[in-house]
Design a protein around this motif. Structure first.
Motif, mmCIF file in Angstrom:
data_model
loop_
_atom_site.group_PDB
_atom_site.id
_atom_site.type_symbol
_atom_site.label_atom_id
_atom_site.label_comp_id
_atom_site.label_asym_id
_atom_site.label_seq_id
_atom_site.Cartn_x
_atom_site.Cartn_y
_atom_site.Cartn_z
ATOM 1 N N GLU A 288 13.520 24.949 16.762
ATOM 2 C CA GLU A 288 14.398 23.810 17.008
ATOM 3 C C GLU A 288 15.190 23.416 15.763
ATOM 4 O O GLU A 288 16.387 23.122 15.826
ATOM 5 C CB GLU A 288 13.581 22.623 17.517
ATOM 6 N N VAL A 289 14.517 23.437 14.621
ATOM 7 C CA VAL A 289 15.144 22.970 13.391
ATOM 8 C C VAL A 289 16.091 23.995 12.785
ATOM 9 O O VAL A 289 17.158 23.649 12.258
ATOM 10 C CB VAL A 289 14.060 22.586 12.361
ATOM 11 N N LEU A 290 15.727 25.277 12.864
ATOM 12 C CA LEU A 290 16.505 26.322 12.204
ATOM 13 C C LEU A 290 17.564 26.947 13.105
ATOM 14 O O LEU A 290 18.305 27.827 12.665
ATOM 15 C CB LEU A 290 15.564 27.415 11.677
ATOM 16 N N ALA A 291 17.624 26.529 14.355
ATOM 17 C CA ALA A 291 18.622 27.082 15.274
ATOM 18 C C ALA A 291 20.031 26.651 14.856
ATOM 19 O O ALA A 291 20.219 25.631 14.185
ATOM 20 C CB ALA A 291 18.338 26.608 16.699
ATOM 21 N N ALA A 292 21.019 27.456 15.259
ATOM 22 C CA ALA A 292 22.405 27.130 14.935
ATOM 23 C C ALA A 292 22.779 25.760 15.494
ATOM 24 O O ALA A 292 23.472 24.966 14.844
ATOM 25 C CB ALA A 292 23.333 28.212 15.490
ATOM 26 N N LEU A 293 22.313 25.474 16.697
ATOM 27 C CA LEU A 293 22.490 24.154 17.296
ATOM 28 C C LEU A 293 21.104 23.508 17.393
ATOM 29 O O LEU A 293 20.324 23.800 18.288
ATOM 30 C CB LEU A 293 23.131 24.270 18.683
ATOM 31 N N ARG A 294 20.809 22.658 16.436
ATOM 32 C CA ARG A 294 19.481 22.067 16.351
ATOM 33 C C ARG A 294 19.178 21.167 17.540
ATOM 34 O O ARG A 294 20.050 20.485 18.061
ATOM 35 C CB ARG A 294 19.346 21.249 15.064
ATOM 36 N N THR A 295 17.891 21.176 17.926
ATOM 37 C CA THR A 295 17.392 20.183 18.875
ATOM 38 C C THR A 295 16.294 19.399 18.182
ATOM 39 O O THR A 295 15.776 19.805 17.140
ATOM 40 C CB THR A 295 16.858 20.854 20.155
ATOM 41 N N ASP A 296 15.917 18.275 18.726
ATOM 42 C CA ASP A 296 14.966 17.374 18.081
ATOM 43 C C ASP A 296 13.539 17.901 18.276
ATOM 44 O O ASP A 296 13.047 17.935 19.408
ATOM 45 C CB ASP A 296 15.101 15.973 18.680
ATOM 46 N N PRO A 297 12.833 18.296 17.203
ATOM 47 C CA PRO A 297 11.482 18.846 17.332
ATOM 48 C C PRO A 297 10.428 17.803 17.677
ATOM 49 O O PRO A 297 9.271 18.148 17.910
ATOM 50 C CB PRO A 297 11.227 19.448 15.944
ATOM 51 N N ASN A 298 10.834 16.535 17.701
ATOM 52 C CA ASN A 298 9.894 15.463 18.040
ATOM 53 C C ASN A 298 10.151 14.864 19.404
ATOM 54 O O ASN A 298 9.517 13.890 19.784
ATOM 55 C CB ASN A 298 9.969 14.355 16.981
ATOM 56 N N ASN A 299 11.078 15.471 20.162
ATOM 57 C CA ASN A 299 11.426 14.927 21.471
ATOM 58 C C ASN A 299 11.530 16.061 22.484
ATOM 59 O O ASN A 299 12.471 16.843 22.453
ATOM 60 C CB ASN A 299 12.747 14.172 21.396
ATOM 61 N N PRO A 300 10.564 16.173 23.401
ATOM 62 C CA PRO A 300 10.588 17.287 24.369
ATOM 63 C C PRO A 300 11.745 17.200 25.356
ATOM 64 O O PRO A 300 12.077 18.192 26.009
ATOM 65 C CB PRO A 300 9.248 17.148 25.085
ATOM 66 N N ASP A 301 12.351 16.044 25.479
ATOM 67 C CA ASP A 301 13.446 15.873 26.425
ATOM 68 C C ASP A 301 14.809 16.152 25.797
ATOM 69 O O ASP A 301 15.823 16.144 26.485
ATOM 70 C CB ASP A 301 13.445 14.451 26.997
ATOM 71 N N ALA A 302 14.830 16.347 24.498
ATOM 72 C CA ALA A 302 16.100 16.546 23.812
ATOM 73 C C ALA A 302 16.447 18.031 23.793
ATOM 74 O O ALA A 302 16.126 18.748 22.856
ATOM 75 C CB ALA A 302 16.028 15.998 22.393
ATOM 76 N N ASP A 303 17.081 18.513 24.861
ATOM 77 C CA ASP A 303 17.452 19.918 24.936
ATOM 78 C C ASP A 303 18.926 20.123 24.595
ATOM 79 O O ASP A 303 19.458 21.223 24.705
ATOM 80 C CB ASP A 303 17.153 20.498 26.319
ATOM 81 N N THR A 304 19.586 19.029 24.197
ATOM 82 C CA THR A 304 20.959 19.151 23.721
ATOM 83 C C THR A 304 20.935 19.182 22.205
ATOM 84 O O THR A 304 19.968 18.721 21.580
ATOM 85 C CB THR A 304 21.813 17.959 24.204
ATOM 86 N N PRO A 305 21.977 19.710 21.570
ATOM 87 C CA PRO A 305 21.981 19.805 20.098
ATOM 88 C C PRO A 305 21.736 18.467 19.449
ATOM 89 O O PRO A 305 22.216 17.421 19.883
ATOM 90 C CB PRO A 305 23.387 20.341 19.812
ATOM 91 N N PHE A 306 20.952 18.511 18.364
ATOM 92 C CA PHE A 306 20.553 17.313 17.620
ATOM 93 C C PHE A 306 21.353 17.317 16.312
ATOM 94 O O PHE A 306 21.238 18.239 15.509
ATOM 95 C CB PHE A 306 19.057 17.347 17.344
ATOM 96 N N VAL A 307 22.209 16.309 16.109
ATOM 97 C CA VAL A 307 23.070 16.257 14.934
ATOM 98 C C VAL A 307 22.618 15.122 14.025
ATOM 99 O O VAL A 307 22.412 13.991 14.487
ATOM 100 C CB VAL A 307 24.551 16.046 15.331
#
Length: 310
Positions: A288-307
């Protein structure tokens, strides 16, 4: 009351597990133990086993404990009774197979499967004789497993054969670092009372945790950084009070949960260095953290990019 442990993996090693020699040894051991057990009605069933089975299950007229596996866990009722296990409780993780190898120096390399409910650390006990040797020897420190399906370790021994038990080292009711199994089988201490009497080198770290993680109490202090992850040993392993120890991350592993995100980085992201998938969404923290489009590693519902804006 019979004792049995729900996280035992037992193995006889003599130039490889499951050898004919091991089978013969176990057969001879069973025969000897059976002949020494009281059997007043001479029906071939030890009286105490017969009484236990009759009280807790329907006992057939032709019951033969040496060939019956009541709990269907792969071990006969008689063998379980001899070993102190419960013949009516399935130990599906119980295994008499392993992959092993030896060399001329006497070093043994052995690998065993682990049940999926094991905690993050395993520890190994051994003895040279299953019945007549009363004491188990601790053969390893804590072996990090973190969800692994197999555990392996190298052991140097002069013994021609060994019997092993692998336990979940995180089963520690009082949280003192001595697992329940270590206290019962080796130290003879109370698994319900915290053992806080030792900091022999005065470095602020609980001695038993030092021994199990570093191998001794002398080479590391709370101000050292054993794994080079920029976190001090005392920041990862915290002896907070006389009866409270926090293992926040393993001071001997730069990436404790081995998912690709270092322990120090996990602190930045607020994820758990003891859990490869902190939010349990099927993606590792690193993914989640190292992906090109990050997602929130502390939120299982956050499947959209985390900025994050800094």
């Amino acid at each position: 009351m019979r004792r049995y442990w729900s996280a035992i993996i037992l193995c006889a090693v003599f130039a490889g597990c499951g050898s004919g020699w091991a089978d013969e040894y176990m057969s001879a051991t069973m025969h000897h133990e059976l002949s020494s057990m009281e059997d007043l009605d001479e029906n071939g069933i030890p009286d105490d086993l017969e009484s236990y089975m009759a009280e807790n299950s329907a006992l057939p007229d032709d019951y033969d404990p040496s060939s019956t596996d009541s709990d269907m866990d792969g071990m006969s009722d008689l063998m379980e009774w001899i070993l102190g296990l419960d013949p009516l409780t399935a130990d599906e993780h119980l295994s008499t197979t392993a992959v092993s190898s030896t060399n001329s120096s006497g070093s043994v390399a052995l690998a065993m499967s682990l049940p999926d409910y094991f905690g993050n650390y395993a520890e190994v006990f051994g003895k040279s004789d299953l019945i007549y040797d009363d004491s188990w020897e601790n053969l390893s420190g804590w072996i990090p497993v973190y969800g692994a399906s197999e555990v392996s370790w190298d052991m140097s021994t002069n013994q021609a054969h060994y019997f092993f038990m692998i336990f979940d080292a995180t089963q520690d009711f009082d949280g003192d670092g001595y697992s329940d199994h270590m206290e019962y089988f080796v130290t003879g201490t109370d698994p319900y009372i915290f053992n806080d009497e030792v900091d022999e080198d005065g470095d602020g770290l609980h001695d038993w945790y030092e021994i199990m993680i570093f191998g001794d109490i002398w080479t590391q202090t709370e101000l050292d950084d054993s794994d080079g992850d920029t976190l001090l040993n005392g920041e990862e392993l915290v002896w907070a009070s006389s009866n409270t120890v926090y293992l926040l991350s393993d001071p001997s592993l730069a990436d404790t949960d081995a998912e690709g995100l270092g322990d120090a980085e996990e602190g930045v992201w607020g994820t758990s260095p003891l859990d490869s998938d902190t939010d349990g969404d099927g993606l590792s923290d690193a993914d989640e953290v190292l992906a090109a489009l990050r997602t929130d590693p502390n939120n299982p519902d956050a499947d959209t990019p985390f900025v994050s804006f800094n």
